[in-house]
Design a protein around this motif. Structure first.
Motif, PDB file in Angstrom:
ATOM      1  N   PRO A   1      15.248  55.543  64.103  1.00 17.47           N
ATOM      2  CA  PRO A   1      15.188  53.931  64.804  1.00 17.47           C
ATOM      3  C   PRO A   1      15.989  53.286  63.849  1.00 17.47           C
ATOM      4  CG  PRO A   1      12.835  54.936  64.322  1.00 17.47           C
ATOM      5  CD  PRO A   1      13.959  55.967  63.780  1.00 17.47           C
ATOM      6  N   GLU A   2      16.917  52.478  64.505  1.00 20.17           N
ATOM      7  CA  GLU A   2      17.833  51.556  63.865  1.00 20.17           C
ATOM      8  C   GLU A   2      18.802  52.255  62.894  1.00 20.17           C
ATOM      9  OE1 GLU A   2      16.320  48.012  62.595  1.00 20.17           O
ATOM     10  OE2 GLU A   2      14.487  47.937  63.761  1.00 20.17           O
ATOM     11  N   LEU A   3      18.910  53.484  62.936  1.00 18.15           N
ATOM     12  CA  LEU A   3      20.007  54.240  62.043  1.00 18.15           C
ATOM     13  C   LEU A   3      21.010  55.163  63.085  1.00 18.15           C
ATOM     14  CD1 LEU A   3      20.928  54.601  59.284  1.00 18.15           C
ATOM     15  CD2 LEU A   3      19.340  56.606  59.201  1.00 18.15           C
ATOM     16  N   GLY A   4      20.453  55.607  63.921  1.00 21.01           N
ATOM     17  CA  GLY A   4      21.276  56.475  64.806  1.00 21.01           C
ATOM     18  C   GLY A   4      20.789  57.720  65.262  1.00 21.01           C
ATOM     19  N   HIS A   5      21.549  58.417  66.175  1.00 22.94           N
ATOM     20  CA  HIS A   5      21.121  59.718  66.707  1.00 22.94           C
ATOM     21  C   HIS A   5      21.573  60.971  65.960  1.00 22.94           C
ATOM     22  CE1 HIS A   5      20.131  58.104  70.774  1.00 22.94           C
ATOM     23  NE2 HIS A   5      21.193  57.236  70.553  1.00 22.94           N
ATOM     24  N   LEU A   6      20.608  61.754  66.199  1.00 18.50           N
ATOM     25  CA  LEU A   6      20.669  63.211  65.271  1.00 18.50           C
ATOM     26  C   LEU A   6      21.181  64.145  66.180  1.00 18.50           C
ATOM     27  CD1 LEU A   6      17.226  62.992  63.946  1.00 18.50           C
ATOM     28  CD2 LEU A   6      19.220  62.817  62.600  1.00 18.50           C
TER      29      LEU A   6
ATOM     30  N   GLY B   1       6.700  58.864  62.319  1.00 12.98           N
ATOM     31  CA  GLY B   1       7.584  57.681  63.039  1.00 12.98           C
ATOM     32  C   GLY B   1       8.942  57.584  62.388  1.00 12.98           C
ATOM     33  N   TYR B   2       9.489  58.381  61.602  1.00 15.95           N
ATOM     34  CA  TYR B   2      10.625  58.305  60.786  1.00 15.95           C
ATOM     35  C   TYR B   2      11.623  58.989  61.976  1.00 15.95           C
ATOM     36  CZ  TYR B   2       8.236  57.407  56.416  1.00 15.95           C
ATOM     37  OH  TYR B   2       7.422  56.931  55.473  1.00 15.95           O
ATOM     38  N   ILE B   3      11.406  59.812  62.788  1.00 19.54           N
ATOM     39  CA  ILE B   3      12.343  60.402  63.644  1.00 19.54           C
ATOM     40  C   ILE B   3      11.650  60.032  65.078  1.00 19.54           C
ATOM     41  CG2 ILE B   3      13.429  62.253  64.590  1.00 19.54           C
ATOM     42  CD1 ILE B   3      13.568  63.232  61.851  1.00 19.54           C
ATOM     43  N   ILE B   4      12.418  59.853  66.181  1.00 15.39           N
ATOM     44  CA  ILE B   4      11.618  59.321  67.421  1.00 15.39           C
ATOM     45  C   ILE B   4      12.690  60.299  68.570  1.00 15.39           C
ATOM     46  CG2 ILE B   4      11.513  57.684  69.300  1.00 15.39           C
ATOM     47  CD1 ILE B   4      10.783  55.795  66.747  1.00 15.39           C
ATOM     48  N   LYS B   5      11.781  60.670  69.432  1.00 20.95           N
ATOM     49  CA  LYS B   5      12.410  61.416  70.568  1.00 20.95           C
ATOM     50  C   LYS B   5      12.797  60.343  71.590  1.00 20.95           C
ATOM     51  CE  LYS B   5      11.417  64.964  73.794  1.00 20.95           C
ATOM     52  NZ  LYS B   5      12.744  65.156  74.224  1.00 20.95           N
ATOM     53  N   ALA B   6      13.919  60.549  72.246  1.00 23.41           N
ATOM     54  CA  ALA B   6      14.537  59.622  73.205  1.00 23.41           C
ATOM     55  C   ALA B   6      13.764  59.665  74.408  1.00 23.41           C
ATOM     56  CB  ALA B   6      16.047  59.871  73.288  1.00 23.41           C
ATOM     57  N   GLU B   7      13.257  58.628  75.120  1.00 28.16           N
ATOM     58  CA  GLU B   7      12.541  58.795  76.318  1.00 28.16           C
ATOM     59  C   GLU B   7      13.478  58.900  77.618  1.00 28.16           C
ATOM     60  OE1 GLU B   7       9.646  55.828  76.510  1.00 28.16           O
ATOM     61  OE2 GLU B   7       8.940  55.959  74.334  1.00 28.16           O
ATOM     62  N   ASP B   8      14.648  58.241  77.304  1.00 30.35           N
ATOM     63  CA  ASP B   8      15.472  58.265  78.386  1.00 30.35           C
ATOM     64  C   ASP B   8      16.609  59.189  78.131  1.00 30.35           C
ATOM     65  OD1 ASP B   8      14.090  56.698  79.981  1.00 30.35           O
ATOM     66  OD2 ASP B   8      14.905  54.927  78.966  1.00 30.35           O
ATOM     67  N   TYR B   9      17.419  59.624  79.135  1.00 32.44           N
ATOM     68  CA  TYR B   9      18.813  60.538  78.912  1.00 32.44           C
ATOM     69  C   TYR B   9      19.634  59.579  78.074  1.00 32.44           C
ATOM     70  CZ  TYR B   9      22.928  62.973  80.044  1.00 32.44           C
ATOM     71  OH  TYR B   9      24.237  63.766  79.687  1.00 32.44           O
ATOM     72  N   ASP B  10      19.978  60.097  76.670  1.00 37.86           N
ATOM     73  CA  ASP B  10      20.669  59.248  75.723  1.00 37.86           C
ATOM     74  C   ASP B  10      21.771  60.119  75.135  1.00 37.86           C
ATOM     75  OD1 ASP B  10      21.331  57.258  74.093  1.00 37.86           O
ATOM     76  OD2 ASP B  10      19.039  56.755  73.590  1.00 37.86           O
ATOM     77  N   GLU B  11      22.240  59.496  74.049  1.00 37.83           N
ATOM     78  CA  GLU B  11      23.294  60.304  73.291  1.00 37.83           C
ATOM     79  C   GLU B  11      22.848  61.689  72.879  1.00 37.83           C
ATOM     80  OE1 GLU B  11      25.836  59.595  69.309  1.00 37.83           O
ATOM     81  OE2 GLU B  11      24.933  57.879  70.187  1.00 37.83           O
ATOM     82  N   THR B  12      21.539  61.704  72.175  1.00 32.77           N
ATOM     83  CA  THR B  12      20.802  63.016  71.867  1.00 32.77           C
ATOM     84  C   THR B  12      19.256  62.898  71.940  1.00 32.77           C
ATOM     85  OG1 THR B  12      20.267  62.145  69.577  1.00 32.77           O
ATOM     86  CG2 THR B  12      22.566  63.357  69.891  1.00 32.77           C
ATOM     87  N   GLU B  13      18.702  64.062  71.836  1.00 32.96           N
ATOM     88  CA  GLU B  13      17.275  64.059  71.971  1.00 32.96           C
ATOM     89  C   GLU B  13      16.324  63.280  70.866  1.00 32.96           C
ATOM     90  OE1 GLU B  13      14.079  67.409  73.475  1.00 32.96           O
ATOM     91  OE2 GLU B  13      16.055  67.931  72.936  1.00 32.96           O
ATOM     92  N   TRP B  14      17.041  63.398  69.692  1.00 35.17           N
ATOM     93  CA  TRP B  14      16.296  62.821  68.561  1.00 35.17           C
ATOM     94  C   TRP B  14      17.081  61.654  67.866  1.00 35.17           C
ATOM     95  CZ3 TRP B  14      11.198  64.266  68.639  1.00 35.17           C
ATOM     96  CH2 TRP B  14      10.924  65.508  69.127  1.00 35.17           C
TER      97      TRP B  14
END
Length: 65
Positions: A37-42, A21-34
């Motif tokens: 949480p509470e830190l930013g896109h990869l 759970g340290y890295i999460i996949k975006a469920e919707d179209y977003d800035e990036t795919e991964w």
């Protein structure tokens, strides 16, 4: 009932981080795919450096307005 989805990860450490759970996949179209949480896109894997942006509207090194 939980839905099982299989992803192809760039490295073992990334896979473990997703499982924990340290890295999460975006469920919707977003800035990036991964993202963290509470830190930013990869855009790149923090472990092996592979480009992992996937589908998304973000550009590396560009501020989001």
């Amino acid at each position: 009932m939980t839905e099982s989805t299989t992803y192809s990860y760039c490295c073992n450490r990334f896979e473990v981080a997703v499982e924990e759970g340290y890295i999460i996949k975006a469920e919707d179209y977003d800035e990036t795919e991964w993202y963290f949480p509470e830190l930013g896109h990869l855009y790149y894997c923090p472990f092996c450096g592979k480009d992992i942006k996937g589908v998304g509207f973000g550009e590396y090194n560009e501020d989001v307005k």
